[in-house]
Write a protein that holds these residues in place. Sequence first.
Motif, PDB file in Angstrom:
ATOM      1  N   ARG A   1     -13.372   6.690  -5.937  1.00 39.61           N
ATOM      2  CA  ARG A   1     -13.650   8.125  -5.816  1.00 39.61           C
ATOM      3  C   ARG A   1     -13.039   8.713  -4.556  1.00 39.61           C
ATOM      4  O   ARG A   1     -12.688   9.894  -4.527  1.00 39.61           O
ATOM      5  N   ARG A   2     -12.944   7.924  -3.508  1.00 40.03           N
ATOM      6  CA  ARG A   2     -12.410   8.407  -2.247  1.00 40.03           C
ATOM      7  C   ARG A   2     -10.899   8.627  -2.296  1.00 40.03           C
ATOM      8  O   ARG A   2     -10.362   9.451  -1.565  1.00 40.03           O
ATOM      9  N   ARG A   3     -10.227   7.901  -3.157  1.00 39.35           N
ATOM     10  CA  ARG A   3      -8.763   7.985  -3.234  1.00 39.35           C
ATOM     11  C   ARG A   3      -8.329   9.140  -4.140  1.00 39.35           C
ATOM     12  O   ARG A   3      -9.010   9.468  -5.110  1.00 39.35           O
ATOM     13  N   PRO A   4      -7.161   9.729  -3.857  1.00 39.24           N
ATOM     14  CA  PRO A   4      -6.641  10.769  -4.748  1.00 39.24           C
ATOM     15  C   PRO A   4      -6.432  10.213  -6.164  1.00 39.24           C
ATOM     16  O   PRO A   4      -6.034   9.061  -6.340  1.00 39.24           O
ATOM     17  N   VAL A   5      -6.693  11.042  -7.160  1.00 36.44           N
ATOM     18  CA  VAL A   5      -6.605  10.600  -8.557  1.00 36.44           C
ATOM     19  C   VAL A   5      -5.174  10.246  -8.949  1.00 36.44           C
ATOM     20  O   VAL A   5      -4.956   9.472  -9.878  1.00 36.44           O
ATOM     21  N   TYR A   6      -4.190  10.800  -8.255  1.00 38.68           N
ATOM     22  CA  TYR A   6      -2.802  10.528  -8.602  1.00 38.68           C
ATOM     23  C   TYR A   6      -2.274   9.220  -7.994  1.00 38.68           C
ATOM     24  O   TYR A   6      -1.176   8.799  -8.298  1.00 38.68           O
ATOM     25  N   TRP A   7      -3.080   8.537  -7.166  1.00 37.82           N
ATOM     26  CA  TRP A   7      -2.682   7.217  -6.683  1.00 37.82           C
ATOM     27  C   TRP A   7      -2.885   6.212  -7.800  1.00 37.82           C
ATOM     28  O   TRP A   7      -3.917   6.212  -8.474  1.00 37.82           O
ATOM     29  N   GLN A   8      -1.927   5.343  -7.968  1.00 39.55           N
ATOM     30  CA  GLN A   8      -2.056   4.284  -8.966  1.00 39.55           C
ATOM     31  C   GLN A   8      -2.820   3.116  -8.351  1.00 39.55           C
ATOM     32  O   GLN A   8      -2.630   2.792  -7.179  1.00 39.55           O
ATOM     33  N   THR A   9      -3.677   2.484  -9.140  1.00 40.88           N
ATOM     34  CA  THR A   9      -4.407   1.303  -8.683  1.00 40.88           C
ATOM     35  C   THR A   9      -3.988   0.105  -9.516  1.00 40.88           C
ATOM     36  O   THR A   9      -3.977   0.177 -10.744  1.00 40.88           O
ATOM     37  N   LEU A  10      -3.616  -0.961  -8.837  1.00 39.21           N
ATOM     38  CA  LEU A  10      -3.318  -2.241  -9.475  1.00 39.21           C
ATOM     39  C   LEU A  10      -4.300  -3.266  -8.936  1.00 39.21           C
ATOM     40  O   LEU A  10      -4.682  -3.207  -7.764  1.00 39.21           O
ATOM     41  N   CYS A  11      -4.685  -4.203  -9.757  1.00 37.98           N
ATOM     42  CA  CYS A  11      -5.581  -5.282  -9.328  1.00 37.98           C
ATOM     43  C   CYS A  11      -4.814  -6.600  -9.375  1.00 37.98           C
ATOM     44  O   CYS A  11      -4.250  -6.954 -10.404  1.00 37.98           O
ATOM     45  N   GLU A  12      -4.773  -7.291  -8.244  1.00 38.50           N
ATOM     46  CA  GLU A  12      -4.146  -8.613  -8.191  1.00 38.50           C
ATOM     47  C   GLU A  12      -4.950  -9.477  -7.227  1.00 38.50           C
ATOM     48  O   GLU A  12      -4.750  -9.407  -6.010  1.00 38.50           O
ATOM     49  N   PRO A  13      -5.851 -10.285  -7.743  1.00 35.23           N
ATOM     50  CA  PRO A  13      -6.721 -11.078  -6.889  1.00 35.23           C
ATOM     51  C   PRO A  13      -6.101 -12.363  -6.335  1.00 35.23           C
ATOM     52  O   PRO A  13      -6.659 -12.961  -5.416  1.00 35.23           O
ATOM     53  N   VAL A  14      -4.945 -12.807  -6.854  1.00 31.54           N
ATOM     54  CA  VAL A  14      -4.410 -14.112  -6.455  1.00 31.54           C
ATOM     55  C   VAL A  14      -2.948 -14.044  -6.016  1.00 31.54           C
ATOM     56  O   VAL A  14      -2.600 -14.477  -4.924  1.00 31.54           O
ATOM     57  N   GLU A  15      -2.075 -13.535  -6.844  1.00 31.49           N
ATOM     58  CA  GLU A  15      -0.624 -13.584  -6.607  1.00 31.49           C
ATOM     59  C   GLU A  15      -0.159 -12.409  -5.754  1.00 31.49           C
ATOM     60  O   GLU A  15       0.644 -11.572  -6.175  1.00 31.49           O
ATOM     61  N   LEU A  16      -0.625 -12.366  -4.518  1.00 29.27           N
ATOM     62  CA  LEU A  16      -0.359 -11.243  -3.633  1.00 29.27           C
ATOM     63  C   LEU A  16       1.115 -11.120  -3.273  1.00 29.27           C
ATOM     64  O   LEU A  16       1.678 -10.027  -3.315  1.00 29.27           O
ATOM     65  N   ALA A  17       1.752 -12.215  -2.906  1.00 32.51           N
ATOM     66  CA  ALA A  17       3.169 -12.158  -2.519  1.00 32.51           C
ATOM     67  C   ALA A  17       4.016 -11.608  -3.664  1.00 32.51           C
ATOM     68  O   ALA A  17       4.871 -10.734  -3.447  1.00 32.51           O
ATOM     69  N   ALA A  18       3.793 -12.077  -4.865  1.00 32.84           N
ATOM     70  CA  ALA A  18       4.550 -11.597  -6.023  1.00 32.84           C
ATOM     71  C   ALA A  18       4.286 -10.120  -6.281  1.00 32.84           C
ATOM     72  O   ALA A  18       5.202  -9.360  -6.611  1.00 32.84           O
ATOM     73  N   ALA A  19       3.041  -9.692  -6.123  1.00 34.00           N
ATOM     74  CA  ALA A  19       2.700  -8.286  -6.346  1.00 34.00           C
ATOM     75  C   ALA A  19       3.393  -7.384  -5.327  1.00 34.00           C
ATOM     76  O   ALA A  19       3.879  -6.304  -5.676  1.00 34.00           O
ATOM     77  N   ILE A  20       3.466  -7.822  -4.083  1.00 25.24           N
ATOM     78  CA  ILE A  20       4.157  -7.035  -3.050  1.00 25.24           C
ATOM     79  C   ILE A  20       5.643  -6.959  -3.366  1.00 25.24           C
ATOM     80  O   ILE A  20       6.251  -5.890  -3.287  1.00 25.24           O
ATOM     81  N   ARG A  21       6.236  -8.093  -3.740  1.00 27.73           N
ATOM     82  CA  ARG A  21       7.674  -8.115  -4.063  1.00 27.73           C
ATOM     83  C   ARG A  21       8.020  -7.180  -5.211  1.00 27.73           C
ATOM     84  O   ARG A  21       9.087  -6.592  -5.238  1.00 27.73           O
ATOM     85  N   SER A  22       7.134  -7.043  -6.169  1.00 28.66           N
ATOM     86  CA  SER A  22       7.452  -6.271  -7.366  1.00 28.66           C
ATOM     87  C   SER A  22       6.921  -4.843  -7.328  1.00 28.66           C
ATOM     88  O   SER A  22       6.931  -4.158  -8.350  1.00 28.66           O
ATOM     89  N   ALA A  23       6.501  -4.362  -6.182  1.00 26.77           N
ATOM     90  CA  ALA A  23       5.825  -3.063  -6.101  1.00 26.77           C
ATOM     91  C   ALA A  23       6.737  -1.885  -6.419  1.00 26.77           C
ATOM     92  O   ALA A  23       6.278  -0.869  -6.896  1.00 26.77           O
ATOM     93  N   GLY A  24       8.011  -1.982  -6.148  1.00 22.73           N
ATOM     94  CA  GLY A  24       8.893  -0.845  -6.407  1.00 22.73           C
ATOM     95  C   GLY A  24       8.907   0.133  -5.243  1.00 22.73           C
ATOM     96  O   GLY A  24       8.445  -0.158  -4.150  1.00 22.73           O
ATOM     97  N   GLU A  25       9.422   1.311  -5.506  1.00 16.73           N
ATOM     98  CA  GLU A  25       9.632   2.315  -4.465  1.00 16.73           C
ATOM     99  C   GLU A  25       8.377   3.153  -4.262  1.00 16.73           C
ATOM    100  O   GLU A  25       8.275   4.281  -4.733  1.00 16.73           O
ATOM    101  N   VAL A  26       7.432   2.590  -3.544  1.00 15.27           N
ATOM    102  CA  VAL A  26       6.139   3.233  -3.298  1.00 15.27           C
ATOM    103  C   VAL A  26       5.657   2.847  -1.906  1.00 15.27           C
ATOM    104  O   VAL A  26       6.192   1.942  -1.279  1.00 15.27           O
ATOM    105  N   CYS A  27       4.628   3.526  -1.455  1.00 15.82           N
ATOM    106  CA  CYS A  27       3.862   3.046  -0.314  1.00 15.82           C
ATOM    107  C   CYS A  27       2.774   2.162  -0.912  1.00 15.82           C
ATOM    108  O   CYS A  27       1.938   2.635  -1.684  1.00 15.82           O
ATOM    109  N   LEU A  28       2.806   0.895  -0.591  1.00 13.40           N
ATOM    110  CA  LEU A  28       1.843  -0.055  -1.141  1.00 13.40           C
ATOM    111  C   LEU A  28       0.730  -0.282  -0.123  1.00 13.40           C
ATOM    112  O   LEU A  28       0.994  -0.656   1.018  1.00 13.40           O
ATOM    113  N   LEU A  29      -0.511  -0.056  -0.558  1.00 18.46           N
ATOM    114  CA  LEU A  29      -1.677  -0.266   0.293  1.00 18.46           C
ATOM    115  C   LEU A  29      -2.460  -1.434  -0.302  1.00 18.46           C
ATOM    116  O   LEU A  29      -2.982  -1.329  -1.409  1.00 18.46           O
TER     117      LEU A  29
END
Length: 179
Positions: free
Chosen positions: A55-83
């Motif tokens: 609820r605190r985040r803007p609705v237009y922010w995309q949310t992805l869930c990755e509980p384990v493969e963090l390095a792979a998720a960061i590598r594949s994030a694309g042209e975004v600000c990844l938090l």
Amino acid sequence: MNRQPILVTGPARSGKSSWAERLAHESGRRVVYLATAREDPNDPEWQARIAAHRRRRPVYWQTLCEPVELAAAIRSAGEVCLLVDSLGSWVANLLALDDVAWSEQVDALLAVLAQPLADPLILVAEECGWGVIPPYPSGRLFRDRLGELIQRIGPFCAAVWLVTGGYALDLRRLGVPLA
């Protein structure tokens, strides 16, 4: 925003996620919020915490869930600000790994952070261990792994923010790095 990661750390309920969200917003980029926590529909209090974060985040922010493969998720994030929120949840998800497998996960993450980033990356991490030593092995393992991970990530970061007491302090600018 610099092309090195930014680390935002602090104790529970310190405002670190809010500060990281502010930095992400200020990046001017499309933001992807990478959640590392595992959802548990059998834990209503945990689900309420997750809902409050959403609820605190803007609705237009995309949310992805990755509980384990963090390095792979960061590598594949694309042209975004990844938090990435949070490293503590990621560590907790991997507590069952033996030391070798854990080291492989950390090395993979550090290898990603060592590369020049094309896009902003903000990492949120809980500080723990400022008080009592946990009386059980898994608590000590969590504390040790998270503390060591934060120390190893810090040198890769353009800024290391400590959020506590209602203030955000840039430790890279104000502090002296350990050898």
